[in-house]
Design a protein around this motif. Sequence first.
Motif, short mmCIF file in Angstrom:
data_model
loop_
_atom_site.label_atom_id
_atom_site.label_comp_id
_atom_site.label_asym_id
_atom_site.label_seq_id
_atom_site.Cartn_x
_atom_site.Cartn_y
_atom_site.Cartn_z
N PRO B 111 0.80 -1.22 0.00
CA PRO B 111 0.00 0.00 0.00
C PRO B 111 0.83 1.28 0.00
O PRO B 111 0.35 2.33 -0.39
CB PRO B 111 -0.82 -0.11 1.29
CG PRO B 111 -0.89 -1.55 1.56
CD PRO B 111 0.41 -2.12 1.09
N ILE B 112 2.08 1.19 0.48
CA ILE B 112 2.93 2.37 0.51
C ILE B 112 3.84 2.42 -0.71
O ILE B 112 4.15 3.49 -1.22
CB ILE B 112 3.78 2.37 1.80
CG1 ILE B 112 2.89 2.41 3.02
CG2 ILE B 112 4.77 3.52 1.82
CD1 ILE B 112 3.61 2.12 4.30
N LYS B 144 16.20 3.33 4.96
CA LYS B 144 16.16 3.73 3.56
C LYS B 144 17.36 4.64 3.26
O LYS B 144 17.74 5.44 4.10
CB LYS B 144 14.88 4.49 3.25
CG LYS B 144 13.67 3.58 3.24
CD LYS B 144 12.42 4.36 2.96
CE LYS B 144 11.85 4.98 4.20
NZ LYS B 144 11.32 4.03 5.16
N LYS B 152 16.06 6.22 -4.65
CA LYS B 152 15.89 5.81 -3.26
C LYS B 152 16.12 4.31 -3.18
O LYS B 152 15.52 3.55 -3.93
CB LYS B 152 14.47 6.15 -2.80
CG LYS B 152 14.29 6.03 -1.32
CD LYS B 152 13.74 7.33 -0.78
CE LYS B 152 13.85 7.42 0.71
NZ LYS B 152 14.03 8.80 1.15
N ARG B 219 8.32 9.96 -5.85
CA ARG B 219 8.00 9.34 -4.57
C ARG B 219 6.65 9.82 -4.02
O ARG B 219 6.46 11.00 -3.75
CB ARG B 219 9.12 9.62 -3.57
CG ARG B 219 8.97 8.88 -2.26
CD ARG B 219 10.26 8.96 -1.48
NE ARG B 219 10.08 8.58 -0.09
CZ ARG B 219 9.98 7.33 0.32
NH1 ARG B 219 10.04 6.34 -0.53
NH2 ARG B 219 9.82 7.06 1.62
N PHE B 220 5.72 8.87 -3.87
CA PHE B 220 4.39 9.11 -3.30
C PHE B 220 3.57 10.14 -4.08
O PHE B 220 2.58 10.66 -3.59
CB PHE B 220 4.48 9.56 -1.83
CG PHE B 220 5.12 8.56 -0.91
CD1 PHE B 220 5.28 7.24 -1.29
CD2 PHE B 220 5.56 8.92 0.34
CE1 PHE B 220 5.87 6.32 -0.46
CE2 PHE B 220 6.16 8.01 1.20
CZ PHE B 220 6.31 6.71 0.80
N ARG B 223 -0.36 6.93 -7.78
CA ARG B 223 -0.27 5.48 -7.96
C ARG B 223 -0.26 5.21 -9.45
O ARG B 223 -0.90 5.95 -10.21
CB ARG B 223 -1.48 4.79 -7.31
CG ARG B 223 -1.70 5.17 -5.89
CD ARG B 223 -0.61 4.71 -5.00
NE ARG B 223 -0.70 3.30 -4.67
CZ ARG B 223 0.25 2.64 -4.00
NH1 ARG B 223 1.35 3.25 -3.65
NH2 ARG B 223 0.11 1.37 -3.71
N TRP B 225 -1.78 3.24 -11.34
CA TRP B 225 -3.05 3.02 -12.03
C TRP B 225 -3.90 4.27 -12.14
O TRP B 225 -4.94 4.26 -12.79
CB TRP B 225 -3.85 1.88 -11.37
CG TRP B 225 -4.10 2.04 -9.91
CD1 TRP B 225 -5.10 2.75 -9.34
CD2 TRP B 225 -3.35 1.46 -8.84
NE1 TRP B 225 -5.02 2.67 -7.98
CE2 TRP B 225 -3.96 1.87 -7.65
CE3 TRP B 225 -2.23 0.64 -8.77
CZ2 TRP B 225 -3.49 1.48 -6.40
CZ3 TRP B 225 -1.77 0.26 -7.53
CH2 TRP B 225 -2.39 0.68 -6.37
#
Lengths: 170, 310
Positions: B111-112, B144, B152, B219-220, B223, B225
Amino acid sequence: MTFWERIYLPAILGGLWTTLKHFLKTLFGKASTVRYPDEKREFAPVYRGWHVLKRDDQGRENCTACGLCAVACPAEAITMEAAERQKGEENLYREEKYAAVYEINMLRCIFCGLCEEACPKEAIFLTDRLVPSDYVRQNFIFGKELLVEGVEPEKRIDVSKRQKHVTEAR
Amino acid sequence: MPKVTIDGKSIEVEEGTTILNAARQIGGELVPPAMCYYSTLKGSGGKCRTCLVKVTKGSDRDPRPMPKLMASCQTMVMDGMEVASATDESVTNARAAVTEFLLINHPLDCPICDQAGECHLQDLAFEHGKSNTRFEFERRTFEKIDIGPYIKLHMTRCIMCWRCVYTAQQLTPERVHGIIGRGDHAEISTYIEKSVESEFSGNVIDVCPVGALTDRTFRFKSRVWFLNPMDAHRDCPTCSGKAVVWMYGGDIYRVTARKDKYGEVHDFICNTCRFEKKDKNDWIVEGPRAIDQHSVISQNHYDQGSITVV
């Protein structure tokens, strides 16, 4: 039409008798309505209304903005924007990513409950609260301030029944 | 030319072709999954063992079956060889076991993770994985690391496929990162957190089958899709300039190289194209990229291009 049909009287009397029956039932028997704001009907356990975004026991938001609810949504009512959790925000969000913006368009939503089935974090649930009416379309786009439950114990929204139902549906 | 039969389908291939590549030439469901083999990287393969197949007949000259399941990306075909891939229960069991091994230390933070939706480990686990784990010990975890301004490294998600190491070796002039330690202690690392500065370093993000190496500029952000992948090109002095731009509305959220249906890149792109050209006017958009209709990326996209079957 026959003579009796043409004078209409038997039909009128029949209709009056139906009205009288209901009047007598209300007068002496149990009423079929409830006095709404004071008295509320019990909702079925499967009733799906206004969504809630849950917090965990420590008051941190469960939602991690994974986007599965939005992709599962057949009405495309859900939109979100993610953000990275900063240092010092560990008490606000459970995971390192969170939803900075989370919006449900209540006019688009068909209350099917697929979002709660898709959610991997037990973050979104549909509750038995009714979505209030409004005059402006813009007000039906519910943001986080209307969806996330409060931190205080009295502001928490109980979803235990619904939770059980969703777990069984999986 | 040697003739090989895989799951009852025969094909004649060049001398020295591996079983995996022969299976890819036939195509369809009999193609073994591959997490570490990468056709455009020399020396890759033989690490993950998800491509195991059963050789039921060695060759016409020596028809004995091979005693163990073979890694199809490393085994060359012989004339008259017969192979069982997706049809054999021992093969599917072995692949399920390998999947379980790969998931031992994987954090399952899909999920992340930015790779979710285009992750090969996700696909593999969906097909072969079990829904619960038997692993009772503490999973190994890492902090990380930022390798330079663009990449990353999330070592906890790594499955040790070596693809990024081969990419760094074969695409860039100097060797900048590798694997240190052995066995359970093995990890991808740069020399004392030195940043990777080569102009082609961004390609390690594309070759990574999981979310261990991700794009810091994406990053973030979204998504995969939610985005519309579009084929696009630009006149680039360093690379081919052929890429996929991932758009939402009129904005480019990220740029990746073009992957074929096995997730492999043939035209590697440079860091300028990948990380710095995120303006729509930098690119000539050719049209929607064909995405497999069973992929989550094609969900809720109604334009014709993105629902074609590859």
